[in-house]
Motif scaffolding. Structure first.
Motif, PDB file in Angstrom:
ATOM      1  N   PHE A 271     -24.691 -10.423  -7.032  1.00  0.00           N
ATOM      2  CA  PHE A 271     -24.175 -11.571  -6.291  1.00  0.00           C
ATOM      3  C   PHE A 271     -23.345 -11.118  -5.096  1.00  0.00           C
ATOM      4  N   LYS A 272     -22.483 -10.157  -5.318  1.00  0.00           N
ATOM      5  CA  LYS A 272     -21.627  -9.698  -4.223  1.00  0.00           C
ATOM      6  C   LYS A 272     -22.443  -8.951  -3.169  1.00  0.00           C
ATOM      7  N   ASP A 273     -23.370  -8.104  -3.618  1.00  0.00           N
ATOM      8  CA  ASP A 273     -24.234  -7.396  -2.667  1.00  0.00           C
ATOM      9  C   ASP A 273     -24.968  -8.375  -1.754  1.00  0.00           C
ATOM     10  N   PHE A 274     -25.435  -9.484  -2.317  1.00  0.00           N
ATOM     11  CA  PHE A 274     -26.268 -10.428  -1.595  1.00  0.00           C
ATOM     12  C   PHE A 274     -25.454 -11.368  -0.709  1.00  0.00           C
ATOM     13  N   THR A 275     -24.279 -11.768  -1.174  1.00  0.00           N
ATOM     14  CA  THR A 275     -23.532 -12.805  -0.460  1.00  0.00           C
ATOM     15  C   THR A 275     -22.560 -12.245   0.570  1.00  0.00           C
ATOM     16  N   ASP A 276     -21.636 -11.360   0.162  1.00  0.00           N
ATOM     17  CA  ASP A 276     -20.602 -10.875   1.082  1.00  0.00           C
ATOM     18  C   ASP A 276     -20.084  -9.528   0.580  1.00  0.00           C
ATOM     19  N   PRO A 277     -20.778  -8.432   0.904  1.00  0.00           N
ATOM     20  CA  PRO A 277     -20.361  -7.111   0.398  1.00  0.00           C
ATOM     21  C   PRO A 277     -18.965  -6.693   0.840  1.00  0.00           C
ATOM     22  N   ASP A 278     -18.467  -7.234   1.948  1.00  0.00           N
ATOM     23  CA  ASP A 278     -17.184  -6.787   2.484  1.00  0.00           C
ATOM     24  C   ASP A 278     -15.995  -7.609   1.994  1.00  0.00           C
ATOM     25  N   ALA A 279     -16.233  -8.659   1.232  1.00  0.00           N
ATOM     26  CA  ALA A 279     -15.142  -9.504   0.743  1.00  0.00           C
ATOM     27  C   ALA A 279     -14.383  -8.802  -0.383  1.00  0.00           C
ATOM     28  N   PRO A 280     -13.150  -9.218  -0.669  1.00  0.00           N
ATOM     29  CA  PRO A 280     -12.414  -8.627  -1.792  1.00  0.00           C
ATOM     30  C   PRO A 280     -13.172  -8.846  -3.100  1.00  0.00           C
ATOM     31  N   GLY A 281     -13.307  -7.790  -3.894  1.00  0.00           N
ATOM     32  CA  GLY A 281     -13.999  -7.901  -5.177  1.00  0.00           C
ATOM     33  C   GLY A 281     -13.034  -8.261  -6.288  1.00  0.00           C
ATOM     34  N   ASN A 282     -12.305  -9.347  -6.120  1.00  0.00           N
ATOM     35  CA  ASN A 282     -11.311  -9.735  -7.120  1.00  0.00           C
ATOM     36  C   ASN A 282     -11.792 -10.941  -7.917  1.00  0.00           C
ATOM     37  N   GLY A 283     -10.909 -11.405  -8.822  1.00  0.00           N
ATOM     38  CA  GLY A 283     -11.297 -12.498  -9.694  1.00  0.00           C
ATOM     39  C   GLY A 283     -11.680 -13.758  -8.955  1.00  0.00           C
ATOM     40  N   GLY A 284     -11.064 -14.006  -7.801  1.00  0.00           N
ATOM     41  CA  GLY A 284     -11.370 -15.216  -7.058  1.00  0.00           C
ATOM     42  C   GLY A 284     -12.789 -15.244  -6.526  1.00  0.00           C
ATOM     43  N   PHE A 285     -13.312 -14.084  -6.136  1.00  0.00           N
ATOM     44  CA  PHE A 285     -14.628 -14.054  -5.491  1.00  0.00           C
ATOM     45  C   PHE A 285     -15.722 -14.559  -6.421  1.00  0.00           C
ATOM     46  N   PHE A 286     -15.573 -14.358  -7.726  1.00  0.00           N
ATOM     47  CA  PHE A 286     -16.666 -14.673  -8.644  1.00  0.00           C
ATOM     48  C   PHE A 286     -16.547 -16.062  -9.271  1.00  0.00           C
ATOM     49  N   LYS A 287     -15.587 -16.864  -8.815  1.00  0.00           N
ATOM     50  CA  LYS A 287     -15.438 -18.202  -9.392  1.00  0.00           C
ATOM     51  C   LYS A 287     -16.648 -19.104  -9.158  1.00  0.00           C
ATOM     52  N   PRO A 288     -17.370 -18.994  -8.038  1.00  0.00           N
ATOM     53  CA  PRO A 288     -18.557 -19.857  -7.863  1.00  0.00           C
ATOM     54  C   PRO A 288     -19.780 -19.388  -8.654  1.00  0.00           C
ATOM     55  N   LEU A 289     -19.688 -18.249  -9.335  1.00  0.00           N
ATOM     56  CA  LEU A 289     -20.836 -17.677 -10.041  1.00  0.00           C
ATOM     57  C   LEU A 289     -20.867 -18.184 -11.483  1.00  0.00           C
ATOM     58  N   LYS A 290     -22.038 -18.598 -11.924  1.00  0.00           N
ATOM     59  CA  LYS A 290     -22.215 -19.058 -13.300  1.00  0.00           C
ATOM     60  C   LYS A 290     -23.387 -18.312 -13.919  1.00  0.00           C
ATOM     61  N   VAL A 291     -23.180 -17.748 -15.107  1.00  0.00           N
ATOM     62  CA  VAL A 291     -24.218 -16.986 -15.803  1.00  0.00           C
ATOM     63  C   VAL A 291     -24.509 -17.676 -17.132  1.00  0.00           C
ATOM     64  N   VAL A 292     -25.788 -17.943 -17.381  1.00  0.00           N
ATOM     65  CA  VAL A 292     -26.205 -18.633 -18.606  1.00  0.00           C
ATOM     66  C   VAL A 292     -27.038 -17.654 -19.436  1.00  0.00           C
ATOM     67  N   THR A 293     -26.638 -17.426 -20.694  1.00  0.00           N
ATOM     68  CA  THR A 293     -27.351 -16.501 -21.578  1.00  0.00           C
ATOM     69  C   THR A 293     -27.616 -17.164 -22.920  1.00  0.00           C
ATOM     70  N   LYS A 294     -28.462 -16.522 -23.706  1.00  0.00           N
ATOM     71  CA  LYS A 294     -28.778 -17.001 -25.053  1.00  0.00           C
ATOM     72  C   LYS A 294     -28.340 -15.948 -26.067  1.00  0.00           C
ATOM     73  N   PRO A 295     -27.437 -16.288 -26.987  1.00  0.00           N
ATOM     74  CA  PRO A 295     -27.014 -15.312 -28.003  1.00  0.00           C
ATOM     75  C   PRO A 295     -28.204 -14.780 -28.790  1.00  0.00           C
ATOM     76  N   GLY A 296     -28.120 -13.473 -29.105  1.00  0.00           N
ATOM     77  CA  GLY A 296     -29.191 -12.840 -29.863  1.00  0.00           C
ATOM     78  C   GLY A 296     -30.272 -12.224 -29.008  1.00  0.00           C
ATOM     79  N   THR A 297     -30.119 -12.297 -27.690  1.00  0.00           N
ATOM     80  CA  THR A 297     -31.074 -11.664 -26.784  1.00  0.00           C
ATOM     81  C   THR A 297     -30.485 -10.368 -26.236  1.00  0.00           C
ATOM     82  N   ILE A 298     -31.318  -9.612 -25.503  1.00  0.00           N
ATOM     83  CA  ILE A 298     -30.857  -8.330 -24.973  1.00  0.00           C
ATOM     84  C   ILE A 298     -29.690  -8.491 -24.008  1.00  0.00           C
ATOM     85  N   TYR A 299     -29.568  -9.674 -23.406  1.00  0.00           N
ATOM     86  CA  TYR A 299     -28.481  -9.921 -22.455  1.00  0.00           C
ATOM     87  C   TYR A 299     -27.278 -10.610 -23.084  1.00  0.00           C
ATOM     88  N   HIS A 300     -27.301 -10.773 -24.394  1.00  0.00           N
ATOM     89  CA  HIS A 300     -26.174 -11.374 -25.110  1.00  0.00           C
ATOM     90  C   HIS A 300     -26.258 -10.933 -26.575  1.00  0.00           C
TER      91      HIS A 300
END
Length: 552
Positions: free
Chosen positions: A292-321
């Motif tokens: 997300f950061k690489d694609f949107t704004d690589p030069d912005a601060p990489g702090n907690g505020g930057f990722f607030k618009p990002l939402k990740v949806v996963t399913k428990p029991g899968t390789i990604y959860h």
């Protein structure tokens, strides 16, 4: 505090000061560690966080590790309410089910910072330890099916309680490692980094005042969020699906939805957890955050505020959860596959934004056993470098770590030979074909380790071992990652994953990492560039004629 007017110049000084403190923490740990995976490879990261565990500033090191530390603090706070955190506490966690996030080799250390009795910050670090027990040396087994097989679990416990050392935890850690002296040294190096961080943060707070310090941190968070939301507004709205075949034949899929103020990545349609190729829900978030950061704004601060618009949806029991007691020894290969797939999806839906594919594997290589001169057990842990993809106007970069692995280095041959029981006979660029284009992919490497004693072991985990890095805009695919063992009797064995494979004196471990994908139609490559590739050994005369129609 909300009505108080602050000087923006002071804010800038504090914000840059926090970045400098995080870097000082990083180098204090590097300079005092025992293991080359830390002091040479730089397989660690450091951060300063606010009391809620959101990243305020980060140091050098692996980007994916920086993303661990906020989630680790939040995991600690789930176990310990704020009133149970005391000045002088130091906490440790390597357990992905208790804030450790990655796998058991990666130890998170965290310390609260108090000012006048109030928690004002956290300082934290994470580093890879060579051996934390488990059923194989190096603690990384591609055959593990449960986390219990992978080493000692430290589920967010206190190493120090109000400044008093908890000797029992130190003893448990050391007795479970095949390399107790190295573990002990690496542990204290991490503690030293925390203490430097605490001291420097308090210097800032005492100089500018707690209110100003806290306001500066919040202002930096707000800046990160504003930059992210502004970047999202520039991206076309819509829902974008993408699927990719993996080396195993499994299909990994994502659905990306971009709204006016959110960037949503849905990963629910993915394989069930399996073996040691799983990652935690928090680890999945990290891989998505990096893309997300690489694609949107690589030069912005990489702090907690930057990722607030990002939402990740996963399913428990899968390789990604993964759910307990699933194993996570090779979590990094799952996360890097996800990071790579998101970039490929973006390349597919937004052409020209990202380069062609890269070798995209950590290529973790563990070798160890009795040292040929001392008989003492050693373990070398080597992530490998490889080729990056070409992009419009430039050939790909050769011999670099993947973007997921960040600003790290391979262990110099001289250090490896001095500290470990191997001879390094060759480190060269990969001469195999693949990645040709108007701008060719960068070259991977070919490294030869000669084993110098009997009864050594080899454990490896390489992805992109069948599916090569993709070419873009007409460029050709790159080449794959693999390891060959050249036996002293003349036999050859090839691997992508192997656990505790015996290697003996005179055997050669041949590491080959992939060439990146090419960009653009090969027919448009300049004759000067083709001739240069021939001179440098990047291209054979036969391949030059076959792909480019070029004859000297």
């Amino acid at each position: 505090m909300a009505d108080k007017t602050y000087d923006p110049v002071t804010f800038d000084i504090i914000q840059n000061g926090l970045e400098a403190i995080a870097d000082e923490m990083f180098y204090a740990q590097v300079k005092t560690s025992m293991s080359a995976i830390i002091y040479e490879v730089l397989d660690l990261s450091t951060s300063i966080l606010n009391p809620r565990g959101e990243i305020a500033a980060s140091g050098a090191g692996i980007p994916a590790f920086i993303g661990v530390l906020d989630k680790a603090i939040m995991g600690i706070l789930k176990k310990f309410p704020l009133e149970a955190i005391r000045e002088g506490d130091v906490l440790a966690s390597n357990d992905p089910y208790f804030g450790g996030v990655t796998h058991l080799n990666d130890m998170v250390l965290a310390q609260p910072v108090f000012h006048d009795g109030t928690l004002i910050a956290w300082v934290a670090n994470i580093a890879h330890w060579n051996d934390v027990g488990g059923n194989v040396p190096g603690s990384m087994s591609s055959e593990a099916t449960e986390i219990f097989q992978e080493g000692v679990r430290i589920p967010a416990v206190k190493l120090f309680m109000e400044g008093m050392q908890n000797d029992a935890v130190f003893d448990i850690l050391k007795i479970n490692s095949r390399l107790p002296d190295y573990l002990h040294g690496d542990l204290w190096a991490g503690i030293a980094g925390l203490r430097i961080g605490e001291r420097r943060v308090l210097e800032l707070v005492n100089k500018y005042g707690a209110d100003t310090y806290e306001a500066a941190v919040q202002d930096y968070m707000d800046l990160g969020e504003r930059r992210a939301r502004a970047a999202i507004k520039e991206i076309p709205r819509g829902t974008y699906a993408f699927s990719e075949e993996q080396d195993s034949g499994a299909i990994h899929s994502l659905e990306l939805t971009i709204t006016e103020d959110e960037f949503i990545v849905d990963l629910t349609d993915n394989p069930a957890q399996s073996g040691s190729l799983n990652c935690s829900r928090e680890g999945t978030e990290i891989a998505v955050q990096l893309a997300f950061k690489d694609f949107t704004d690589p030069d912005a601060p990489g702090n907690g505020g930057f990722f607030k618009p990002l939402k990740v949806v996963t399913k428990p029991g899968t390789i990604y959860h993964v759910e307990a007691p699933g194993a996570l020894g090779y979590y990094s290969e799952v996360e890097i596959r996800l990071f790579d797939m998101i970039l490929r999806a973006l390349a597919h839906h937004f052409p020209g934004v990202v380069p062609a594919g890269n070798f995209a594997s950590i290529c973790g290589t563990n070798v160890g056993g009795p040292h040929p001169e001392t008989g003492r057990h050693y373990t070398i842990v080597e992530p490998q470098v490889g080729g990056w993809g070409g992009w419009e106007g430039s050939d790909g970069v050769s011999g670099q770590f993947s973007g997921f692995h960040g600003e790290t280095f391979n262990c110099p041959a001289e250090v490896a030979e001095a500290r470990y029981g191997l001879g390094v006979e060759q480190v060269a660029l990969n001469s195999e074909p693949g990645g040709e284009g108007q701008w060719r992919g960068g070259k991977g490497i070919e490294t030869h380790y000669r084993v110098r004693a009997d009864n050594n072991f080899l454990s490896v985990g390489y992805t992109r071992n069948r599916i090569a890095p993709w070419g873009a805009s007409g460029g050709l695919d790159g080449s794959v990652n693999y390891v060959e063992v050249l036996r002293r009797d003349g036999g050859t064995e090839r691997f992508s994953f192997a656990t505790n494979l015996q290697v003996n004196k005179g055997d050669v471990i041949r590491v080959v990492t992939g060439n990146g994908g090419g960009y653009g139609d090969p027919a448009k490559r300049s004759r000067e560039a083709i001739a240069r590739d021939l001179r440098n050994g990047y291209l054979s005369p036969e391949r030059a004629k076959e792909i480019y129609g070029y004859e000297a």
